[in-house]
Enzyme design. Structure first.
Site, mmCIF file in Angstrom:
data_model
loop_
_atom_site.group_PDB
_atom_site.id
_atom_site.type_symbol
_atom_site.label_atom_id
_atom_site.label_comp_id
_atom_site.label_asym_id
_atom_site.label_seq_id
_atom_site.Cartn_x
_atom_site.Cartn_y
_atom_site.Cartn_z
ATOM 1 C CD GLU A 108 -4.710 5.896 -10.489
ATOM 2 O OE1 GLU A 108 -5.648 6.118 -11.280
ATOM 3 O OE2 GLU A 108 -3.591 5.512 -10.855
ATOM 4 C CD GLU A 128 -12.933 8.713 8.213
ATOM 5 O OE1 GLU A 128 -14.078 8.242 8.166
ATOM 6 O OE2 GLU A 128 -12.684 9.892 7.915
ATOM 7 C CE1 TYR A 149 -9.973 1.878 7.345
ATOM 8 C CE2 TYR A 149 -10.740 4.035 8.098
ATOM 9 C CZ TYR A 149 -9.700 3.167 7.791
ATOM 10 O OH TYR A 149 -8.396 3.580 7.931
ATOM 11 N N GLY A 194 0.818 -1.213 0.000
ATOM 12 C CA GLY A 194 0.000 0.000 0.000
ATOM 13 C C GLY A 194 0.851 1.262 0.000
ATOM 14 N NE ARG A 240 -11.874 13.170 5.744
ATOM 15 C CZ ARG A 240 -13.158 13.427 5.981
ATOM 16 N NH1 ARG A 240 -13.537 14.614 6.457
ATOM 17 N NH2 ARG A 240 -14.084 12.506 5.756
ATOM 18 C CB SER A 248 -8.012 5.864 10.913
ATOM 19 O OG SER A 248 -8.728 6.816 10.177
HETATM 20 P P1 NDP Z 1 -3.705 1.270 1.238
HETATM 21 O O1 NDP Z 1 -5.132 1.018 0.955
HETATM 22 O O2 NDP Z 1 -2.863 1.988 0.241
HETATM 23 O O3 NDP Z 1 -2.968 -0.123 1.554
HETATM 24 C C1 NDP Z 1 -3.611 -1.136 2.267
HETATM 25 C C2 NDP Z 1 -2.709 -2.348 2.295
HETATM 26 O O4 NDP Z 1 -3.366 -3.418 2.994
HETATM 27 C C3 NDP Z 1 -2.357 -2.914 0.915
HETATM 28 O O5 NDP Z 1 -1.031 -3.368 0.930
HETATM 29 C C4 NDP Z 1 -3.316 -4.075 0.780
HETATM 30 O O6 NDP Z 1 -2.889 -5.063 -0.119
HETATM 31 C C5 NDP Z 1 -3.292 -4.601 2.201
HETATM 32 N N1 NDP Z 1 -4.405 -5.485 2.516
HETATM 33 C C6 NDP Z 1 -5.721 -5.270 2.324
HETATM 34 N N2 NDP Z 1 -6.437 -6.318 2.757
HETATM 35 C C7 NDP Z 1 -5.559 -7.226 3.234
HETATM 36 C C8 NDP Z 1 -5.673 -8.514 3.802
HETATM 37 N N3 NDP Z 1 -6.866 -9.107 3.956
HETATM 38 N N4 NDP Z 1 -4.550 -9.157 4.203
HETATM 39 C C9 NDP Z 1 -3.336 -8.588 4.029
HETATM 40 N N5 NDP Z 1 -3.159 -7.373 3.468
HETATM 41 C C10 NDP Z 1 -4.260 -6.701 3.086
HETATM 42 O O7 NDP Z 1 -3.641 2.033 2.655
HETATM 43 P P2 NDP Z 1 -2.616 3.139 3.172
HETATM 44 O O8 NDP Z 1 -1.246 2.720 2.854
HETATM 45 O O9 NDP Z 1 -3.100 4.470 2.780
HETATM 46 O O10 NDP Z 1 -2.861 3.050 4.747
HETATM 47 C C11 NDP Z 1 -2.127 2.137 5.568
HETATM 48 C C12 NDP Z 1 -2.903 1.869 6.835
HETATM 49 O O11 NDP Z 1 -3.111 3.079 7.550
HETATM 50 C C13 NDP Z 1 -4.291 1.272 6.644
HETATM 51 O O12 NDP Z 1 -4.543 0.406 7.735
HETATM 52 C C14 NDP Z 1 -5.214 2.470 6.715
HETATM 53 O O13 NDP Z 1 -6.495 2.075 7.132
HETATM 54 C C15 NDP Z 1 -4.500 3.300 7.748
HETATM 55 N N6 NDP Z 1 -4.671 4.726 7.658
HETATM 56 C C16 NDP Z 1 -4.413 5.379 6.495
HETATM 57 C C17 NDP Z 1 -4.491 6.740 6.443
HETATM 58 C C18 NDP Z 1 -4.218 7.491 5.188
HETATM 59 O O14 NDP Z 1 -4.588 8.668 5.124
HETATM 60 N N7 NDP Z 1 -3.563 6.899 4.195
HETATM 61 C C19 NDP Z 1 -4.847 7.535 7.638
HETATM 62 C C20 NDP Z 1 -5.067 6.730 8.818
HETATM 63 C C21 NDP Z 1 -4.983 5.384 8.814
HETATM 64 P P3 NDP Z 1 -3.185 -4.944 -1.727
HETATM 65 O O15 NDP Z 1 -2.104 -4.047 -2.273
HETATM 66 O O16 NDP Z 1 -3.091 -6.343 -2.175
HETATM 67 O O17 NDP Z 1 -4.541 -4.334 -1.887
HETATM 68 P P1 GDR Z 2 -11.282 9.431 3.881
HETATM 69 O O1 GDR Z 2 -10.614 9.715 2.454
HETATM 70 O O2 GDR Z 2 -12.662 8.939 3.775
HETATM 71 O O3 GDR Z 2 -11.034 10.667 4.705
HETATM 72 O O4 GDR Z 2 -10.385 8.205 4.414
HETATM 73 P P2 GDR Z 2 -11.263 9.954 1.020
HETATM 74 O O5 GDR Z 2 -10.203 10.590 0.201
HETATM 75 O O6 GDR Z 2 -11.911 8.728 0.490
HETATM 76 O O7 GDR Z 2 -12.436 11.012 1.330
HETATM 77 C C1 GDR Z 2 -12.158 12.295 1.863
HETATM 78 C C2 GDR Z 2 -13.421 13.154 1.767
HETATM 79 O O8 GDR Z 2 -13.664 13.456 0.390
HETATM 80 C C3 GDR Z 2 -15.050 13.288 0.143
HETATM 81 N N1 GDR Z 2 -15.277 13.033 -1.283
HETATM 82 C C4 GDR Z 2 -14.856 11.943 -1.962
HETATM 83 N N2 GDR Z 2 -14.140 10.874 -1.568
HETATM 84 C C5 GDR Z 2 -13.840 9.931 -2.501
HETATM 85 N N3 GDR Z 2 -13.097 8.890 -2.141
HETATM 86 N N4 GDR Z 2 -14.271 10.029 -3.795
HETATM 87 C C6 GDR Z 2 -15.014 11.091 -4.226
HETATM 88 O O9 GDR Z 2 -15.394 11.157 -5.390
HETATM 89 C C7 GDR Z 2 -15.318 12.100 -3.268
HETATM 90 N N5 GDR Z 2 -15.985 13.282 -3.343
HETATM 91 C C8 GDR Z 2 -15.954 13.827 -2.135
HETATM 92 C C9 GDR Z 2 -15.451 12.132 1.044
HETATM 93 O O10 GDR Z 2 -16.869 12.104 1.221
HETATM 94 C C10 GDR Z 2 -14.674 12.474 2.302
HETATM 95 O O11 GDR Z 2 -15.380 13.365 3.087
HETATM 96 C C11 GDR Z 2 -8.974 8.197 4.242
HETATM 97 C C12 GDR Z 2 -8.544 6.715 4.121
HETATM 98 O O12 GDR Z 2 -7.180 6.684 3.793
HETATM 99 C C13 GDR Z 2 -8.754 5.977 5.433
HETATM 100 O O13 GDR Z 2 -8.187 4.680 5.343
HETATM 101 C C14 GDR Z 2 -8.058 6.755 6.552
HETATM 102 O O14 GDR Z 2 -8.268 6.117 7.778
HETATM 103 C C15 GDR Z 2 -8.587 8.173 6.592
HETATM 104 O O15 GDR Z 2 -8.339 8.805 5.343
HETATM 105 C C16 GDR Z 2 -7.901 9.014 7.668
#
Ligand code: NDP
Ligand code: GDR
Length: 368
Positions: free
Chosen positions: A217, A159, A180, A33, A248, A157
């Site tokens: 994406e 969230e 979530y 990820g 955010r 998170s």
């Molecule tokens: P991504 O969605 O980019 O990555 C998630 C990762 O988890 C991927 O490597 C995915 O694998 C793996 N995964 C999903 N399901 C499983 C499973 N069943 N078993 C093993 N691996 C699995 O997330 P981020 O890198 O953005 O975030 C990392 C962590 O931090 C997550 O736990 C997210 O919830 C948390 N987080 C993220 C924030 C953010 O803003 N990015 C903020 C706060 C918390 P694959 O590539 O195969 O899909």
């Molecule tokens: P979030 O991120 O829900 O904060 O979770 P996301 O970018 O999906 O949404 C942020 C805000 O944008 C609004 N929004 C949209 N969101 C998406 N995805 N697509 C759209 O078209 C769109 N239009 C408006 C959403 O409603 C929301 O309010 C992310 C993830 O990385 C979580 O795993 C992590 O825990 C939190 O950030 C902190």
């Protein structure tokens, strides 16, 4: 990779050459990820040997770490190793802990899309909540049986705060607004419980949104910058979005992985909020990003109700005082710099796509 891509997967994947000085060993779930890729680079830079658990997929899912990959047969240089496992498979977690014997475990794996968690709530809870519990239990039982201690990081998170108004800090009550977020709250308390019940060195990082050119994406920032690049070079006309008023606290993922590591270097385990302490609406993100390329977002963006969530999180803005004071952590990349970094990268990507489209190798509708 730990895949058939480079020949059959065998014991060689787990063979570790003994270096002259013992290296620390980290195990990362979710290594493929966004955060997993930055954390891997960071830990390799600190001299760690890094092991990642990847899940089986019908397509290769290692694009974000391919640039770090070195064939495991080249054991002197291959300091990142990948192994198949899944957070839904407890036996795989325990097995790799026994084989790898890590010093630190970073649990980053998750079904991390909030909107998708309303569509697949059961699966989300299984991976995000019970998956964390499985890993904690594997760490606990491995430690008991081997007498080794392991430090554990849980990816919490913002969230979890949900509808509780800002500023949000470690003592702010949780009010999750999605399957979530509720699952992350469970994982948070499992982590606290394993710390209190078994003395595990287990930390919760409560990270606010963090983005990068490697962001998935279908998260809103990357969705915007990908579309903007394509619009700029003429490959796309419209961008469909949901709620533009959500606010955010957006930081840079590269900065945030350092905070994860710092938590595990302290004398005592604890929980920390990690945030920039600045909040911006989705509309502001549109203004800054489109404005940077000299475009007016209102000419391209259409609202599509399908992107609204049954319950929304309106306003997140962290207070990271504790992380600043105790960990000495500060974010280096601010909002405007982050937006421009993402736009620059996605404009380059769109230009490369355009070359393929113009040469007839790719359909303009197709996204690579
Ligand atoms: P991504 O969605 O980019 O990555 C998630 C990762 O988890 C991927 O490597 C995915 O694998 C793996 N995964 C999903 N399901 C499983 C499973 N069943 N078993 C093993 N691996 C699995 O997330 P981020 O890198 O953005 O975030 C990392 C962590 O931090 C997550 O736990 C997210 O919830 C948390 N987080 C993220 C924030 C953010 O803003 N990015 C903020 C706060 C918390 P694959 O590539 O195969 O899909
Ligand atoms: P979030 O991120 O829900 O904060 O979770 P996301 O970018 O999906 O949404 C942020 C805000 O944008 C609004 N929004 C949209 N969101 C998406 N995805 N697509 C759209 O078209 C769109 N239009 C408006 C959403 O409603 C929301 O309010 C992310 C993830 O990385 C979580 O795993 C992590 O825990 C939190 O950030 C902190």
């Amino acid at each position: 990779m730990a895949s058939e891509k480079n020949g059959s997967r065998s014991e060689t994947d787990t063979t570790v050459e003994m270096p002259s000085q013992p290296r620390k060993i980290a195990l990362i779930t979710g290594i493929t990820g966004q955060d997993g890729s930055y954390l891997t680079e960071f830990l390799l830079g600190k001299g760690y040997e890094v092991h990642g658990l990847i899940r089986r997929s019908s397509n290769f899912n290692t694009q974000r770490i391919n640039h770090i990959y070195i064939d495991p047969h080249n054991v002197h240089k291959a300091l990142m190793k990948l192994h198949y496992a899944d957070l839904s498979d407890a036996s795989s977690l325990r097995r790799w802990l026994d084989v790898i014997k890590p010093d630190e475990v970073y649990n980053l794996a998750a079904q991390s899309h909030v909107a998708v968690s309303f569509e697949i709530p059961d699966y989300t809870a299984d991976v995000v909540a019970t998956g964390a519990l499985r890993l904690l239990e594997a760490v606990r039982s491995h430690s008991t049986d081997s007498g080794r201690s392991i430090k554990y990081y849980q990816a919490g998170s913002s969230e979890m705060f949900g509808s509780t108004p800002p500023p949000q800090l470690e003592t702010t009550p949780f009010h999750p607004r999605s399957p979530y977020a509720a699952s992350k709250v469970a994982a948070h308390w499992y982590t606290v419980n394993y710390r209190e019940a078994y003395g595990l060195f287990a930390c919760n990082g409560i990270l606010f949104n963090h983005e990068s050119p490697r962001r998935g994406e279908n998260f809103v920032t990357r969705k915007i910058t990908r579309a903007l690049g394509r619009i700029k070079v003429g490959l796309q006309r419209k961008l469909f979005l949901g709620n533009l008023q959500a606010s955010r606290d957006w930081g840079f993922a590269g900065d945030y992985v350092e905070a994860m590591w710092l938590m595990l270097q302290q004398e005592k385990p604890d929980d920390y909020v990690v945030a920039t302490e600045e909040s911006h609406t989705v509309e502001e993100f549109l203004e800054v990003s489109f404005g940077y390329l000299g475009l007016d977002w209102k000419e391209y963006v259409e609202i599509d109700k399908r992107y609204f969530r049954p319950t929304e999180v309106d306003n997140l803005k962290g207070d990271a005082s504790k992380a600043k004071q105790v960990l000495g952590w500060t974010p280096k990349v601010g909002f405007e710099k982050l937006v421009k970094m993402m736009v620059d990268e996605d404009l380059e990507l769109a230009k490369r796509e355009k070359v393929l489209v113009d040469a007839g190798y790719m359909d303009a509708q197709q996204q690579p």
